[in-house]
Design an enzyme around this catalytic site. Structure first.
Site, PDB file in Angstrom:
ATOM      1  N   ARG A   1      71.319   2.607  50.119  1.00 41.50           N
ATOM      2  CA  ARG A   1      70.135   2.367  49.297  1.00 41.50           C
ATOM      3  C   ARG A   1      69.967   0.889  48.963  1.00 41.50           C
ATOM      4  O   ARG A   1      68.869   0.348  49.033  1.00 41.50           O
ATOM      5  CB  ARG A   1      70.190   3.222  48.031  1.00 41.50           C
ATOM      6  CG  ARG A   1      69.832   4.672  48.315  1.00 41.50           C
ATOM      7  CD  ARG A   1      70.058   5.603  47.154  1.00 41.50           C
ATOM      8  NE  ARG A   1      69.582   6.939  47.496  1.00 41.50           N
ATOM      9  CZ  ARG A   1      69.811   8.032  46.800  1.00 41.50           C
ATOM     10  NH1 ARG A   1      70.543   7.969  45.691  1.00 41.50           N
ATOM     11  NH2 ARG A   1      69.334   9.198  47.180  1.00 41.50           N
TER      12      ARG A   1
ATOM     13  N   TYR B   1      63.103   6.661  53.652  1.00 43.39           N
ATOM     14  CA  TYR B   1      64.465   7.131  53.887  1.00 43.39           C
ATOM     15  C   TYR B   1      65.460   6.658  52.839  1.00 43.39           C
ATOM     16  O   TYR B   1      65.169   5.798  52.022  1.00 43.39           O
ATOM     17  CB  TYR B   1      64.940   6.843  55.303  1.00 43.39           C
ATOM     18  CG  TYR B   1      65.004   5.431  55.827  1.00 43.39           C
ATOM     19  CD1 TYR B   1      64.721   5.197  57.168  1.00 43.39           C
ATOM     20  CD2 TYR B   1      65.387   4.348  55.051  1.00 43.39           C
ATOM     21  CE1 TYR B   1      64.802   3.928  57.706  1.00 43.39           C
ATOM     22  CE2 TYR B   1      65.469   3.080  55.579  1.00 43.39           C
ATOM     23  CZ  TYR B   1      65.180   2.863  56.908  1.00 43.39           C
ATOM     24  OH  TYR B   1      65.272   1.607  57.433  1.00 43.39           O
ATOM     25  N   GLU B   2      66.630   7.303  52.867  1.00 41.55           N
ATOM     26  CA  GLU B   2      67.671   7.165  51.836  1.00 41.55           C
ATOM     27  C   GLU B   2      67.175   7.608  50.464  1.00 41.55           C
ATOM     28  O   GLU B   2      67.601   7.083  49.433  1.00 41.55           O
ATOM     29  CB  GLU B   2      68.216   5.724  51.777  1.00 41.55           C
ATOM     30  CG  GLU B   2      68.716   5.179  53.087  1.00 41.55           C
ATOM     31  CD  GLU B   2      69.713   6.109  53.764  1.00 41.55           C
ATOM     32  OE1 GLU B   2      70.425   6.856  53.076  1.00 41.55           O
ATOM     33  OE2 GLU B   2      69.769   6.088  55.008  1.00 41.55           O
ATOM     34  N   GLY B   3      66.290   8.564  50.450  1.00 40.54           N
ATOM     35  CA  GLY B   3      65.680   9.038  49.210  1.00 40.54           C
ATOM     36  C   GLY B   3      64.374   8.302  48.994  1.00 40.54           C
ATOM     37  O   GLY B   3      64.368   7.078  48.823  1.00 40.54           O
TER      38      GLY B   3
ATOM     39  N   GLN C   1      63.850   7.878  43.991  1.00 41.59           N
ATOM     40  CA  GLN C   1      64.563   6.791  43.303  1.00 41.59           C
ATOM     41  C   GLN C   1      64.084   6.675  41.856  1.00 41.59           C
ATOM     42  O   GLN C   1      64.890   6.491  40.925  1.00 41.59           O
ATOM     43  CB  GLN C   1      64.335   5.462  44.022  1.00 41.59           C
ATOM     44  CG  GLN C   1      64.747   5.431  45.473  1.00 41.59           C
ATOM     45  CD  GLN C   1      66.210   5.754  45.698  1.00 41.59           C
ATOM     46  OE1 GLN C   1      67.068   5.283  44.967  1.00 41.59           O
ATOM     47  NE2 GLN C   1      66.487   6.566  46.696  1.00 41.59           N
TER      48      GLN C   1
END
Length: 570
Positions: free
Chosen positions: A294, A428-430, A435
């Site tokens: 992240r 991506y990555e949440g 977030q």
């Protein structure tokens, strides 16, 4: 595309803005002297300018492709990865026990950003490997560490993360991939994963997949998930790649951008894997990799923003169009609106970069001292660094197209590629919405203590700066106070939907305040100079957005759900 590594910017931020001196004062990172860090940044910058940047267009125009089950990467990417690996840039922060440099995450963050600016498509490969290295360092058995870490750190092998399935995106707990014990300490992994960045390549000896799967006794949801190392080739006893595992690339996604980075659909058909961490602890282990990624993804957004800004500035300095109010000026950089766009781009890149590096400093201090307050600071800043960094990449690259005018819409200029490449980083990555929800929920479980501690620092610095820069320090102090009041309101809300409804503007408002603080620090360090003038622009124009953002954050959810689905479809 020409790219100039902003080495002097990192030096200034390290020395005057983000408190990197505290990191180098610790025993763990005492060897990261200014001379060493300067040499590392200079060498990495040279590699980015000379080796990676020329690959930017090649990756876009000659995408990775799947031929007879074999992934063929873009021209020059093998040489680019070789330069990254041989330079040691994969594992700057990795444990020296297995061949890493053991340097601060702050330095890694700067180097990753430069690589992203030069060629995001190829930088995504070592970023995934870095996250896997950290996950293995924290959770893997000694045997797995000994087999995989030296090869990952050297860049001979690379790593991926396999979470998403067709029916299980952000809801990872809905995954169906199965893991059956083989009776010899290994497991048989079966299932399909999608959106696997760099799921395969033709330039590393092995591709090591960290795969989330469910054991036979795994309960439904995330609590029943375990993590497994599933390599493309099964390692021999001497650590060399052996026979092919039972996995394959089904297809590569046809994407909006990042064409040089193969995004694979992976099929595991009784593939052999080994447990990483404890049974049913998969999400805990994978989150180590995801949190690393992240911050790295936030840096990707910032890197693309820097490159897009440089590209737009070069064009504006050269393009002649109309009369300008500047005597002797004959290029569009002297038009008021173009000047506004460029100043906004530069000011936001500085703010986003400072937030990301400040987050990295907190991570380094937590690792070096074991202090829970630093861990809390790192946790608080991670979703902000990811979301604001990637939002900045999208906004700046979009503005870069606007600076180019009609030529920005023409692919040959390269301005549009930045937009297409960076857009996925907010997903991506949440996603950035996730977030933001994380920030207002999990990161506020301490009642706002970590946020208040940070605000105390901001207000104390702004108070001290009022004697020299009252017109800049006062707005920063007032914005921090408004943020404090918003955090107090937020933690008082027990209904999560009320928090979530305003989560995105809350995170952006938080980032705006942090940006004002870091710009103020820059102005204090360099009064009367270019940085002070840029700080004035940010604080008097962009920081002002915080008022409307926090008003949205506190609006609640009633108006959202007063709109029915029929209303939305009308």
């Amino acid at each position: 595309m020409p790219y100039r590594a902003p080495i002097s910017e990192y030096r200034f931020l390290f020395d005057h803005v983000v408190g990197f001196d505290a990191v180098t004062a610790t025993d763990r990172f005492s060897e990261a002297t200014p001379d060493m860090v300067d040499a590392i940044l200079t060498e990495a910058g040279k590699m980015c300018e000379e080796v990676l940047a020329p690959l930017q267009r090649a990756g876009d125009q000659h995408p990775a492709r799947l031929e007879n089950g074999v992934v063929r990467t873009s021209p020059g990417f093998a040489e680019g990865h070789k330069a990254i690996a041989e330079g040691g840039w994969v594992a700057i922060a990795a444990d020296p026990e297995h061949g890493g440099m053991g340097l601060p995450m702050t330095v890694t963050t700067a180097v990753n950003e430069m690589m992203s600016a030069a060629c995001l498509a190829i930088q995504l490969n070592p970023l995934m490997t870095q996250g896997q290295i950290e996950a293995l360092e924290h959770h893997a058995s000694d045997e797995i560490k000994a087999t995989y870490l030296p090869k990952l750190i050297s860049g001979e092998w690379c790593g991926t993360m396999n979470l998403t399935e067709p029916q299980a995106g952000s809801d990872v707990g809905a995954l169906r991939t199965k893991a059956e014990p083989n009776g010899d300490g290994s497991y048989s992994i079966s299932g399909q994963k999608i959106y696997i960045s760099w799921g395969d390549n033709d330039f590393t000896e092995n591709v090591c997949h960290l795969v989330l799967a469910r054991l036979p006794d795994g309960v439904d949801g995330t609590k029943g998930i375990s993590l497994f190392m599933v390599p493309k080739y099964l390692p021999n006893d001497d650590g060399t790649p052996g026979k092919a595992n039972d996995l394959r690339v089904v297809s590569l996604e046809h994407k909006m951008g990042l064409h040089g980075s193969p995004t694979a659909v992976m099929e595991y058909d009784g593939a052999t894997g080994w447990l990483v961490g404890g049974e049913h602890d998969g999400m805990k282990c994978m989150f180590t990799m995801m949190n690393n990624a992240r911050l790295g993804v936030g840096g990707q957004g910032i890197g693309v923003a820097e490159a897009a800004y440089q590209h737009a500035l070069d064009y504006a300095m050269d393009r002649k169009q109309g009369r300008t109010p500047v005597e002797g000026g004959n290029t569009i950089v002297d038009h008021a609106d173009v000047r506004r766009m460029l100043a906004t781009m530069k000011a936001d890149v500085f703010a986003a970069r400072a937030i990301a590096l400040s987050c990295a400093v907190a991570i380094d201090m937590a690792h070096a001292t074991g202090d829970a307050d630093w861990s809390a600071r790192a946790a608080l800043l991670t979703p902000i660094a990811k979301a604001f960094g990637t939002d900045t990449g999208i906004a700046v690259s979009d503005t870069g197209v606007q600076v180019h005018g009609g030529m920005g819409f023409i692919e040959e200029t390269g301005a549009a590629q930045y937009c297409r490449d960076v857009r996925v980083t907010a997903i991506y990555e949440g996603t950035n919405g996730i977030q933001s929800m994380d920030l207002v929920a999990r990161k506020m479980m301490d009642g706002g203590d970590a946020a208040f501690a940070l605000l105390d620092e901001i207000e104390a610095f702004a108070e001290a700066a009022k004697s020299d820069l009252p017109d800049l320090a006062e707005p920063v102090w007032q914005a921090a106070e408004t943020l404090r009041e918003t955090v107090e309101w937020l933690v008082a809300q027990q209904d999560m939907t009320t928090r979530f409804a305003g989560a995105v503007p809350f995170l952006r408002g938080f980032a705006r305040v942090l940006g004002g603080y870091f710009h103020l620090r820059a102005a204090v360090a360099e009064p009367g100079g270019a940085r002070a003038r840029l700080a004035r622009f940010y604080i008097l124009r962009l920081l002002a957005e915080h008022k409307s953002l926090f008003a949205q954050a506190r609006a609640g959810s009633d108006d959202l759900y007063a709109l029915s689905t029929d209303d939305l479809a009308a």
